[in-house]
Design a protein around this motif. Structure first.
Motif, mmCIF file in Angstrom:
data_model
loop_
_atom_site.group_PDB
_atom_site.id
_atom_site.type_symbol
_atom_site.label_atom_id
_atom_site.label_comp_id
_atom_site.label_asym_id
_atom_site.label_seq_id
_atom_site.Cartn_x
_atom_site.Cartn_y
_atom_site.Cartn_z
ATOM 1 N N PRO A 98 -1.519 14.941 1.512
ATOM 2 C CA PRO A 98 -0.829 13.573 0.129
ATOM 3 C C PRO A 98 0.272 13.052 0.762
ATOM 4 N N LYS A 99 -0.002 11.589 0.634
ATOM 5 C CA LYS A 99 1.153 10.608 0.753
ATOM 6 C C LYS A 99 1.541 10.620 -0.066
ATOM 7 N N TYR A 100 3.469 10.692 -0.643
ATOM 8 C CA TYR A 100 4.113 10.084 -1.687
ATOM 9 C C TYR A 100 5.345 9.784 -0.782
ATOM 10 N N LYS A 101 6.111 8.683 -1.555
ATOM 11 C CA LYS A 101 7.583 8.504 -1.681
ATOM 12 C C LYS A 101 8.377 8.990 -3.198
ATOM 13 N N ILE A 102 9.372 9.380 -2.928
ATOM 14 C CA ILE A 102 10.306 9.904 -3.841
ATOM 15 C C ILE A 102 11.439 8.784 -3.765
ATOM 16 N N VAL A 103 11.458 8.714 -4.954
ATOM 17 C CA VAL A 103 13.287 7.285 -5.524
ATOM 18 C C VAL A 103 13.872 8.158 -5.887
ATOM 19 N N ASN A 131 -1.133 7.718 -10.256
ATOM 20 C CA ASN A 131 -0.837 7.988 -8.901
ATOM 21 C C ASN A 131 0.502 7.997 -8.835
ATOM 22 N N SER A 132 1.956 8.705 -10.044
ATOM 23 C CA SER A 132 2.801 8.067 -9.685
ATOM 24 C C SER A 132 3.626 8.960 -10.991
ATOM 25 N N TRP A 133 4.829 9.000 -11.051
ATOM 26 C CA TRP A 133 5.652 9.849 -12.172
ATOM 27 C C TRP A 133 7.142 9.446 -12.287
ATOM 28 N N ILE A 190 25.774 9.657 -18.147
ATOM 29 C CA ILE A 190 24.511 8.867 -16.820
ATOM 30 C C ILE A 190 23.243 9.986 -16.958
ATOM 31 N N VAL A 191 22.181 9.468 -16.202
ATOM 32 C CA VAL A 191 20.940 9.595 -16.939
ATOM 33 C C VAL A 191 19.931 9.373 -15.504
ATOM 34 N N ARG A 192 19.238 10.878 -14.841
ATOM 35 C CA ARG A 192 19.505 11.152 -13.321
ATOM 36 C C ARG A 192 17.843 10.476 -13.590
ATOM 37 N N ILE A 193 17.951 9.602 -12.585
ATOM 38 C CA ILE A 193 15.958 9.112 -12.598
ATOM 39 C C ILE A 193 15.890 9.820 -11.052
ATOM 40 N N VAL A 194 14.524 10.357 -11.256
ATOM 41 C CA VAL A 194 13.271 9.830 -9.945
ATOM 42 C C VAL A 194 12.142 10.075 -10.350
ATOM 43 N N GLY A 195 11.783 9.108 -9.574
ATOM 44 C CA GLY A 195 10.515 8.424 -9.409
ATOM 45 C C GLY A 195 9.786 8.567 -8.502
ATOM 46 N N GLU A 196 7.638 8.806 -8.234
ATOM 47 C CA GLU A 196 7.913 9.424 -7.174
ATOM 48 C C GLU A 196 6.215 8.054 -7.452
ATOM 49 N N ALA A 197 5.753 7.989 -6.423
ATOM 50 C CA ALA A 197 4.656 7.117 -6.581
ATOM 51 C C ALA A 197 3.608 7.063 -4.634
ATOM 52 N N PRO A 198 2.881 6.543 -4.392
ATOM 53 C CA PRO A 198 2.233 6.298 -3.168
ATOM 54 C C PRO A 198 3.212 5.540 -1.879
ATOM 55 N N THR A 199 3.721 4.577 -1.767
ATOM 56 C CA THR A 199 4.753 4.423 -1.399
ATOM 57 C C THR A 199 6.585 4.227 -1.795
ATOM 58 N N THR A 200 6.876 3.695 -1.166
ATOM 59 C CA THR A 200 8.641 3.853 -1.720
ATOM 60 C C THR A 200 9.034 2.673 -2.560
ATOM 61 N N GLU A 201 8.041 1.759 -2.104
ATOM 62 C CA GLU A 201 8.299 0.104 -2.989
ATOM 63 C C GLU A 201 7.628 0.440 -4.099
ATOM 64 N N LEU A 241 9.022 1.990 -9.941
ATOM 65 C CA LEU A 241 8.994 2.352 -11.119
ATOM 66 C C LEU A 241 10.231 2.985 -12.268
ATOM 67 N N CYS A 242 10.859 3.358 -11.751
ATOM 68 C CA CYS A 242 13.034 3.649 -11.588
ATOM 69 C C CYS A 242 13.150 2.689 -12.182
ATOM 70 N N GLU A 243 12.968 0.713 -11.631
ATOM 71 C CA GLU A 243 13.860 -0.355 -12.070
ATOM 72 C C GLU A 243 12.859 -0.398 -13.552
ATOM 73 N N LYS A 244 11.419 0.050 -13.484
ATOM 74 C CA LYS A 244 10.783 -0.933 -15.037
ATOM 75 C C LYS A 244 11.350 0.278 -15.934
ATOM 76 N N ILE A 245 11.163 1.389 -15.826
ATOM 77 C CA ILE A 245 11.863 2.220 -16.712
ATOM 78 C C ILE A 245 13.757 2.395 -17.196
ATOM 79 N N LYS A 246 14.709 1.639 -15.585
ATOM 80 C CA LYS A 246 16.613 1.389 -16.280
ATOM 81 C C LYS A 246 16.138 0.377 -17.445
ATOM 82 N N ARG A 247 14.973 -0.232 -17.003
ATOM 83 C CA ARG A 247 15.117 -2.085 -17.915
ATOM 84 C C ARG A 247 14.358 -1.856 -19.288
ATOM 85 N N GLU A 248 14.463 -0.616 -19.902
ATOM 86 C CA GLU A 248 13.236 -0.410 -20.791
ATOM 87 C C GLU A 248 14.082 0.759 -21.576
#
Length: 448
Positions: free
Chosen positions: A366-371, A410-412, A423-434, A439-446
């Motif tokens: 399976p293909k995933y990328k973590i940021v 397809n992500s978390w 600080i809050v550490r944020i880890v996001g994973e989805a099929p692509t890095t983008e 997803l991480c930026e969306k959570i930050k804004r929220e």
């Protein structure tokens, strides 16, 4: 003046900068506390290759002998070697002198209990309390402990690992292996194992002096020379270890890092193709290993982040395999701890059995990328922000075992407040890095 930031006392042990906070007196006292906690008994001692290792070792020996311990000194070896030998010798405990992937000026003491695993939170707190009270056993001249050298520790460890692979099958494959041991403990161990497996080696950074030629954490940005070596020598695979050789990063035959998350994923895929069993990983580990396990009909258990938490989960659920997505493979048949040698052996076995290249094996997974990112907030606002996130995502799948993890189709994303920093550490994973970054930026804004 000492910088308090240069001393860390955690569930992992005590870590500091030599010449600043990690003084001979502090090392001696912590070791006296550990020896007192063990009530004497047999202690396995090993170290990585850092130049400060001999100084730290002599302070450790003084503390353990003073507490009446019988020390078995392995000297330079990997962290998992000590874990394994504690069980072999039925020792009361062990100490590894290593600051893992931290810079060369750091060193540390990692404490091991009689089960061959790192001390639990309760156990390490008992040792810290003894240290703080200076409540040590100090033996008289006729009850002092002893020190014996043991020079078969590396061989014992490698032989145990190789019992789980077909040595002749790997030998027949005549793999050419590129290697970067970052001048750490792997420098004296990995060639020994690869020779037993009949591999031809092309190696860099193999002087066991602890002078790291690049930042020693085995992540892609630090492995450019190894990638070039794989391509220039036409190697079948490249392996990189950290200074105490518990973590493993892998380069495919095209010179591309497969990513630390996929070290564990490849091993999980191989083992589950052979045998059914449970898989234990932490909440921030890639979904790739989980998808592989589900496809092969295996149960997956998620734990809090941290090697000790994964090990606890593996013991509780009698897991076949587990680990963390930082290149940490934990195979309980050998060790309840991260072990790069297990990873190397099982990946070579997978390639030998299937006659596939590593890139072909990885392409089938399976293909995933973590940021990974973080958000700086005041301590007061962190709790408010996390409560806000739970409210916004109340209709999504939320796990609050360790911070907040939100699973989507397809992500978390996983949010954890730091215990030591605002600080809050944020880890996001989805099929692509983008997608993962978005997803991480969306959570930050929220949260803001």
């Amino acid at each position: 003046m000492k910088n308090p930031e240069n001393l860390k006392v955690t569930v992992s042990g005590v870590r500091g900068v030599v010449g600043d906070t990690l003084t001979p007196e502090l090392i001696l006292n912590f070791t006296q506390a550990f020896g007192t906690y063990l009530k004497g008994g047999k202690v396995i001692l090993g170290r990585d290759t850092r130049p400060t290792g001999p100084m730290v070792k002599h302070a450790v020996l003084a503390g353990l002998v003073s507490a009446g311990c019988e020390v078995i000194d392995i000297d330079i070896c990997a962290t998992p070697t000590v874990l394994m030998l504690v069980k072999k010798f039925k020792a009361a405990g062990g100490i590894i002198i290593t600051a893992s992937h931290n810079p060369v000026q750091w060193n540390a003491l990692k404490f091991v209990n009689s089960s061959g695993v790192f001390l639990t939170e309760t156990q390490i707190q008992t040792v810290i309390n003894l240290y703080e009270k200076k409540d040590f056993v100090i033996s008289g001249w006729d009850k002092l402990g002893s020190v014996k050298s043991y020079d078969k520790g590396i061989e014992d460890h490698i032989n145990k690992v190789l019992a789980y692979v077909d040595i002749n099958k790997i030998k027949k494959s005549k793999f050419k292996v590129a290697l970067d041991c970052v001048n750490g403990a792997g420098s004296v161990m990995t060639p020994f194992m690869l020779n037993k497996l009949g591999c031809k080696m092309e190696a860099i950074n193999m002087t066991p002096d602890g002078i790291f030629p690049h930042t020693p954490e085995p992540v892609p940005e630090n492995l450019k020379d190894l990638c070039k070596l794989v391509k220039s020598k036409k190697a079948d695979i490249g392996f990189a270890q950290d200074p105490d050789a518990d973590r493993l990063a892998i380069i495919d035959e095209l010179g591309n890092p497969i990513g630390e998350e996929y070290t564990l994923a490849v091993v999980v895929d191989y083992l589950l193709s052979k045998k059914k069993g449970k898989v234990v990983i932490n909440l921030s580990t890639s979904r790739a290993s989980e998808d592989i396990a589900k496809k092969r009909g295996a149960e997956v258990i998620r734990t809090k982040v941290g090697e000790a938490n994964v090990v606890e989960g593996m013991i509780k659920h009698n897991a076949l395999i587990g680990g963390e997505g930082n290149g940490g493979v934990i195979f309980p048949s050998v060790n309840f701890g991260r072990d790069s040698f297990v990873g190397i052996a099982l990946v070579l076995q997978y390639m030998a059995e299937t006659k596939k290249t590593l890139s072909e094996i990885v392409a089938s997974l399976p293909k995933y990328k973590i940021v990974k990112t973080k958000l700086t907030l005041s301590k007061e606002k962190i709790e408010q922000a996390l409560t806000k996130i739970k409210e916004i995502h109340k209709n999504d799948k939320i796990n609050t075992l360790d911070g907040i993890k939100i699973d989507f189709e397809n992500s978390w994303v996983h949010l954890r407040a730091s215990n030591t920093e605002p600080i809050v550490r944020i880890v996001g994973e989805a099929p692509t890095t983008e997608e993962a970054a978005a997803l991480c930026e969306k959570i930050k804004r929220e949260m803001e």
